[in-house]
Scaffold this active site. Structure first.
Site, PDB file in Angstrom:
ATOM      1  N   ASP A   1     -10.539  66.136  -9.953  1.00  5.52           N
ATOM      2  CA  ASP A   1     -10.252  65.914  -8.743  1.00  5.52           C
ATOM      3  C   ASP A   1     -10.628  64.670  -7.929  1.00  5.52           C
ATOM      4  O   ASP A   1     -11.312  64.627  -7.116  1.00  5.52           O
ATOM      5  CB  ASP A   1     -10.840  67.308  -8.118  1.00  5.52           C
ATOM      6  CG  ASP A   1      -9.923  68.384  -8.408  1.00  5.52           C
ATOM      7  OD1 ASP A   1      -9.138  68.434  -9.402  1.00  5.52           O
ATOM      8  OD2 ASP A   1     -10.209  69.422  -7.579  1.00  5.52           O
TER       9      ASP A   1
ATOM     10  N   LYS B   1      -3.277  71.760 -10.326  1.00  4.76           N
ATOM     11  CA  LYS B   1      -3.731  73.158 -10.166  1.00  4.76           C
ATOM     12  C   LYS B   1      -3.912  73.486  -8.525  1.00  4.76           C
ATOM     13  O   LYS B   1      -3.804  72.489  -7.740  1.00  4.76           O
ATOM     14  CB  LYS B   1      -5.091  73.571 -10.685  1.00  4.76           C
ATOM     15  CG  LYS B   1      -6.225  72.442  -9.908  1.00  4.76           C
ATOM     16  CD  LYS B   1      -7.402  72.450 -10.642  1.00  4.76           C
ATOM     17  CE  LYS B   1      -8.633  71.672 -10.147  1.00  4.76           C
ATOM     18  NZ  LYS B   1      -8.872  71.775  -8.637  1.00  4.76           N
TER      19      LYS B   1
ATOM     20  N   CYS C   1     -15.113  72.816  -7.739  1.00  9.79           N
ATOM     21  CA  CYS C   1     -14.355  72.685  -8.931  1.00  9.79           C
ATOM     22  C   CYS C   1     -14.851  72.231 -10.055  1.00  9.79           C
ATOM     23  O   CYS C   1     -14.617  72.761 -11.427  1.00  9.79           O
ATOM     24  CB  CYS C   1     -12.799  71.643  -8.363  1.00  9.79           C
ATOM     25  SG  CYS C   1     -11.877  72.422  -7.324  1.00  9.79           S
TER      26      CYS C   1
HETATM   27  C1  VGL Z   1     -12.067  71.438  -4.168  1.00 12.90           C
HETATM   28  C2  VGL Z   1     -12.199  72.628  -2.230  1.00 12.90           C
HETATM   29  C3  VGL Z   1     -10.976  72.796  -2.166  1.00 12.90           C
HETATM   30  C4  VGL Z   1     -12.805  70.576  -5.415  1.00 12.90           C
HETATM   31  C5  VGL Z   1     -10.534  71.539  -4.203  1.00 12.90           C
HETATM   32  O1  VGL Z   1     -12.039  69.916  -5.854  1.00 12.90           O
HETATM   33  O2  VGL Z   1     -13.949  71.044  -5.669  1.00 12.90           O
HETATM   34  N1  VGL Z   1     -12.913  71.833  -3.160  1.00 12.90           N
HETATM   35  N2  VGL Z   1     -10.046  72.319  -3.293  1.00 12.90           N
END
Ligand code: VGL
Ligand code: ZN
Length: 204
Positions: free
Chosen positions: A8, A106, A151
């Site tokens: 991410d 995702k 994540c």
């Molecule tokens: C994430 C919160 C919401 C992450 C993704 O990548 O850690 N955190 N969506």
């Protein structure tokens, strides 16, 4: 066989993003060096439809960082982030994505969040990453990216459950830290048997 897993690294988690992870941009030069040193690179991309149920705005009377009970358990509510097709959902422009061989998206189902690269938050629905890794003979995943306490943590824990040797590159991850979640995440990952490494030991 080893691969680099980049979790991410998207605009919304970086500086001035909707869900900014403190100091996130500091990992970018480190991650780019790691990319140069790996032959197999896998990325994840948080990829939510408008009105996703993990967004506080989808719950009347709730604010970001509140928690609510969903069918699958407790869910932290977030500011709108990584909306499909938005600038915030794109990978950071300074990240070298050229060598990436697969991108696992995702969180694309409205009703369910998905932190881990392996399973959605119901802990049942698979993303397909296990099959991909097994098909390619990848046994060891070196993990970097955002956010350590969400994540990255869930990817590491699920990777161990799926039978992979999980390594975390400590200077190539950054966390959000809600009420001690960052310390808790490190403890959980270490308890589960993650191998903690530095980027220096991997950069050739
Ligand atoms: C994430 C919160 C919401 C992450 C993704 O990548 O850690 N955190 N969506
Ligand atoms: Zn998200």
């Amino acid at each position: 066989m080893k691969a680099l897993l980049l979790v991410d690294i998207q605009n919304d988690f970086c500086k001035d993003g909707a869900l900014e992870v403190p100091d996130a941009n500091r990992i970018l030069p480190v991650v780019n060096k790691l990319i140069d040193s790996f032959d197999r690179i896998i990325q994840t991309q948080d990829w939510h439809p408008d009105g996703h149920h993990s967004f506080a705005a989808s719950h009347e009377g709730n604010e970001p960082y509140d928690t609510v009970e969903m069918d699958y358990g407790t869910q932290v509510l977030w500011p709108d982030h990584c909306v499909q097709g938005s600038h915030g959902g794109e990978f950071h422009p300074d990240l070298n994505t050229q060598k990436s061989q697969v991108i696992i998206r995702k969180g694309y189902r409205k009703e369910i969040d998905s932190y881990s690269a392996f399973y959605e938050n119901d802990q049942k629905t698979k993303t397909g990453l296990t099959g991909y890794l097994n098909d390619r003979g990848i046994t060891d995943l070196y993990t970097a990216g955002l956010a350590t306490d969400f994540c990255v943590k869930w990817s590491v824990l699920d990777g161990i459950k799926e039978g992979f040797k999980m390594h975390i590159i400590e200077d190539a991850v950054k966390g959000i830290d809600i009420d001690g979640s960052l310390d808790a995440a490190w403890s959980e990952m270490k308890e589960a048997g993650v191998d903690v490494v530095t980027s220096e030991s991997l950069i050739s």
